[in-house]
Design a protein around this motif. Structure first.
Motif, PDB file in Angstrom:
ATOM      1  N   LEU A  92       0.816  -1.214   0.000  1.00  0.00           N
ATOM      2  CA  LEU A  92       0.000   0.000   0.000  1.00  0.00           C
ATOM      3  C   LEU A  92       0.852   1.267   0.000  1.00  0.00           C
ATOM      4  CD1 LEU A  92      -2.346  -1.953   0.509  1.00  0.00           C
ATOM      5  CD2 LEU A  92      -3.184  -0.387   2.260  1.00  0.00           C
ATOM      6  N   ASN A 127      -1.369   7.546   6.269  1.00  0.00           N
ATOM      7  CA  ASN A 127      -2.148   6.377   5.860  1.00  0.00           C
ATOM      8  C   ASN A 127      -1.674   5.111   6.567  1.00  0.00           C
ATOM      9  OD1 ASN A 127      -4.094   7.395   4.031  1.00  0.00           O
ATOM     10  ND2 ASN A 127      -2.505   7.675   2.493  1.00  0.00           N
ATOM     11  N   PRO A 130     -10.327   4.214   5.615  1.00  0.00           N
ATOM     12  CA  PRO A 130      -9.472   4.204   4.419  1.00  0.00           C
ATOM     13  C   PRO A 130     -10.208   4.601   3.142  1.00  0.00           C
ATOM     14  CG  PRO A 130      -8.954   2.320   5.783  1.00  0.00           C
ATOM     15  CD  PRO A 130     -10.159   2.972   6.399  1.00  0.00           C
ATOM     16  N   TYR A 131     -11.493   4.281   3.060  1.00  0.00           N
ATOM     17  CA  TYR A 131     -12.269   4.687   1.890  1.00  0.00           C
ATOM     18  C   TYR A 131     -12.442   6.203   1.863  1.00  0.00           C
ATOM     19  CZ  TYR A 131     -16.270   5.523  -1.154  1.00  0.00           C
ATOM     20  OH  TYR A 131     -17.099   6.025  -2.123  1.00  0.00           O
ATOM     21  N   LEU A 170      -7.441   6.220   0.670  1.00  0.00           N
ATOM     22  CA  LEU A 170      -6.454   5.136   0.649  1.00  0.00           C
ATOM     23  C   LEU A 170      -6.983   3.937  -0.120  1.00  0.00           C
ATOM     24  CD1 LEU A 170      -3.784   3.838   1.606  1.00  0.00           C
ATOM     25  CD2 LEU A 170      -4.955   3.201   3.736  1.00  0.00           C
ATOM     26  N   SER A 171      -8.289   3.705  -0.075  1.00  0.00           N
ATOM     27  CA  SER A 171      -8.888   2.552  -0.743  1.00  0.00           C
ATOM     28  C   SER A 171     -10.168   2.971  -1.458  1.00  0.00           C
ATOM     29  CB  SER A 171      -9.188   1.446   0.267  1.00  0.00           C
ATOM     30  OG  SER A 171     -10.135   1.903   1.215  1.00  0.00           O
ATOM     31  N   GLY A 172     -10.754   2.023  -2.195  1.00  0.00           N
ATOM     32  CA  GLY A 172     -11.933   2.315  -2.993  1.00  0.00           C
ATOM     33  C   GLY A 172     -13.169   1.551  -2.545  1.00  0.00           C
ATOM     34  N   TYR A 196     -12.909  -2.203  -1.274  1.00  0.00           N
ATOM     35  CA  TYR A 196     -12.534  -2.338   0.137  1.00  0.00           C
ATOM     36  C   TYR A 196     -13.686  -1.949   1.048  1.00  0.00           C
ATOM     37  CZ  TYR A 196     -10.835  -1.236   4.734  1.00  0.00           C
ATOM     38  OH  TYR A 196     -10.711  -1.180   6.108  1.00  0.00           O
ATOM     39  N   LEU A 248      -7.919  -4.762   1.467  1.00  0.00           N
ATOM     40  CA  LEU A 248      -7.078  -3.587   1.253  1.00  0.00           C
ATOM     41  C   LEU A 248      -6.083  -3.824   0.121  1.00  0.00           C
ATOM     42  CD1 LEU A 248      -6.235  -2.393   4.884  1.00  0.00           C
ATOM     43  CD2 LEU A 248      -7.201  -0.955   3.086  1.00  0.00           C
ATOM     44  N   ASP A 293      -7.899  -4.271  -3.341  1.00  0.00           N
ATOM     45  CA  ASP A 293      -8.462  -2.972  -3.748  1.00  0.00           C
ATOM     46  C   ASP A 293      -7.369  -2.038  -4.281  1.00  0.00           C
ATOM     47  OD1 ASP A 293     -10.953  -0.956  -3.231  1.00  0.00           O
ATOM     48  OD2 ASP A 293      -9.052   0.031  -2.806  1.00  0.00           O
ATOM     49  N   HIS A 294      -6.181  -2.140  -3.701  1.00  0.00           N
ATOM     50  CA  HIS A 294      -5.071  -1.254  -4.086  1.00  0.00           C
ATOM     51  C   HIS A 294      -4.701  -1.402  -5.548  1.00  0.00           C
ATOM     52  CE1 HIS A 294      -1.575   1.255  -3.436  1.00  0.00           C
ATOM     53  NE2 HIS A 294      -0.775   0.312  -3.854  1.00  0.00           N
TER      54      HIS A 294
END
Length: 285
Positions: free
Chosen positions: A29, A162, A224-225, A229-231, A234, A279, A282-283
């Motif tokens: 990440l 993050n 994180p969304y 950091l994520s979409g 995640y 995570l 999704d990355h």
């Protein structure tokens, strides 16, 4: 080599495996593409060996109470399969090798923070916090929450906000994870005078704390969304997994099923592995 299985058991391989996995996710990440292979290889090896060293030190320092507890009395030191001297030499050797790898092949920041995490768990938590306060796992959880930050640092040589968010997820996850086990093993902890929360404040109060921390974890896990950091992939995973954890926490509050604490404990382990897997996937989506 004799006693290979016993030495391997000293490293708490299941725990270390989870630690290493979250550290690796932190590595991936940390950068948009693929991290350098050197960082992955030597960072994973160094962090993993440090975690194994801390686990072995924990075996040595807890040998007396392990011998009295049903859950731990079959470990290598209580059974006499290994001596405390053998275990201590093994633990120190792993620790030294891990530091050399991190300093020489990764970076000094990762080595320093890994060393502090090792001391935090193996010494501060095991020697003092575990025996001093029912909040032991909350305070001591900081050391166990460090791996994704260590992995991130192994790649970037920096401490990123993050990465601290990943730390916060594990930090918030630790109390409901461990208190479920503490409820199941309440009598064991009481017998050896370890002031775990269900021993001091009772099972009912501990169940409430598990529920409250699980709600907090649900909130933290979706951050994180919202930080970018994520979409969506995640977010879906976090909500799905968090709902499952809440189901167990609520069930423990409303039912008196003696099997629920261990079922919750088992789910919590799968929860963390799956959450970090979401995570990671999704990355790269």
């Amino acid at each position: 080599m004799t006693h290979v299985a016993e030495y391997f058991e000293l490293t708490k391989p299941k725990v270390v495996g989870l630690i290493v996995f979250t550290a690796i996710v932190g590595m991936f990440l940390a950068v948009p593409g693929m991290p350098p292979w050197q960082s992955i290889l030597f960072g994973t090896l160094g962090i993993g060996l440090a975690a194994a060293s801390a686990a072995a030190i924990n075996h040595v320092l807890d040998a007396r109470i392990d011998a009295e507890m049903k859950r731990t009395r079959h470990r290598p030191l209580p059974t006499g399969s290994l001596s405390e001297k053998q275990a201590s030499i093994f633990a120190v050797t792993l620790g030294i090798i891990s530091m050399l790898i991190l300093v020489l092949a990764v970076n000094s920041l990762t080595a320093l923070m890994t060393f502090l995490s090792l001391i935090g768990y193996a010494i501060i938590y095991t020697v003092y916090l575990k025996r001093a306060t029912p909040q032991n796992i909350v305070i001591g959880g900081a050391a166990g929450a460090a791996p994704p930050v260590l992995g991130w640092m192994a790649v970037t040589n920096t401490i990123d906000p993050n990465a601290l968010l990943l730390f916060l997820i594990i930090f918030t996850w630790t109390p409901p994870h461990f208190w479920a086990l503490a409820i199941a093993r309440k009598d064991d902890y009481a017998k050896v005078n370890i002031p775990m929360m269900p021993v001091i404040y009772g099972v009912k109060f501990t169940r409430l704390q598990i529920l409250l921390y699980t709600i907090l974890l649900f909130i933290v896990s979706v951050l994180p969304y919202f930080t970018g950091l994520s979409g969506v992939f995640y977010l879906f995973g976090a909500v799905m997994l968090g709902s499952g954890f809440l189901y167990y926490a609520i069930a423990m509050m409303t039912q008196d099923n003696p099997e629920l604490p261990m079922q919750t404990f088992a789910y919590s382990i799968n929860y963390l592995m799956a959450l970090f897997a979401f995570l990671l996937v999704d990355h790269y989506l």
